[in-house]
Write a protein that holds these residues in place. Structure first.
Motif: not given
Length: 266
Positions: A119, A121-122, A124-126, A128-129, A154
């Motif tokens: 979980s 954040p950095a 999950l941002e990737q 999502e992309l 990642c």
């Protein structure tokens, strides 16, 4: 250059056809329509998930070829042309090794969906992309009911210098590819964009001399080697510039579209 014989064009997405904000130019669709009128096939060749590419090209999703997950999953008009999944028995050991690499998070890329158990954040941002279908699970090792197209690591510390160095032995039986600044992909040994391109060329009766491709990073190497009209972006990795026969402007200067417009007028 004489582009009058082109029948098939494949383009990488991030760093290539898409700009730095990961967006498709408004001018893409008019150019694509003109290519279609000339009978030229277009393929989206990416490390991205199939569902993600499908949504990205929603208006023409039934017209173009999708070379997803670095060529391990090829789809055309809803039909599977290629599924080059990892051997199921290889997956647990690879996941365990990937988990041991510091500063990394894992996406287990299934045919049905992508699976994550972090979980951060950095991270999950990737995710999502590049992934539109994602399932959060407690433990990736417990996921078995799917075909796994790749294990994407990642690596927030930088894939080329960090996680890439952990998988030297695996190169003997796997495709281990740095597919972006923070991504390392572990795939079946035959899973790459070049092999996918070869399958597509055979399927549609197109030769390498009738094919064109664009790329910017190390996961585009084999793709560029399968076509005569191979273009590296101005922003490409130095090794990709060495492999490609030609060069075009950067992704932020619409380098792919500049060449496609020349194909249209050829």
């Amino acid at each position: 250059m004489d582009f009058s014989n082109i029948k098939l064009i494949a383009s990488d997405m991030d760093g290539t056809l898409l700009n730095s904000q990961h967006q498709l130019s408004d001018t893409f669709y008019p150019v694509y329509r003109a290519l279609k009128e000339k009978g030229i096939l277009f393929a989206a060749a990416s490390g991205r998930q199939y569902h993600n590419l499908l949504n990205l090209f929603q208006p023409i999703k039934d017209e173009i070829i999708f070379m997803a997950e670095n060529g391990s999953y090829v789809m055309y008009q809803g039909q599977e042309i290629l599924v080059q999944a990892l051997e199921p028995e290889q997956v647990p050991a690879l996941l365990q090794k990937a988990k041991s690499v510091p500063d990394t998070h894992i996406v287990l890329c299934g045919k049905k969906t992508a699976y994550v158990d972090s979980s951060h954040p950095a991270f999950l941002e990737q995710v999502e992309l590049y992934y539109d279908e994602v399932q959060v699970v407690e433990d990736l090792l417990q996921v078995t009911d799917d075909q796994f197209l790749k294990i994407a690591i990642c690596d927030l510390a930088g894939a080329e210098e960090n996680s890439n160095t952990y998988f030297q032995e695996e190169r003997e039986y796997l495709q281990v590819t740095v597919s972006g600044k923070i991504w390392l992909d572990l795939c079946h040994r035959l899973a790459n964009k070049g092999h996918a391109m070869e399958i597509i060329q055979k399927q549609f009766g197109v030769t390498g001399k009738e094919s064109m491709a664009f790329g910017d990073f190390l996961n585009d190497r084999q793709l560029l080697q399968k076509v005569h009209y191979s273009f590296a972006m101005a922003n490409a990795h130095p090794e990709i510039k060495e492999v490609a026969r030609f060069q075009t402007q950067s992704n932020d200067e619409n380098g792919v579209l500049a060449i496609l417009q020349q194909v249209v007028t050829a």
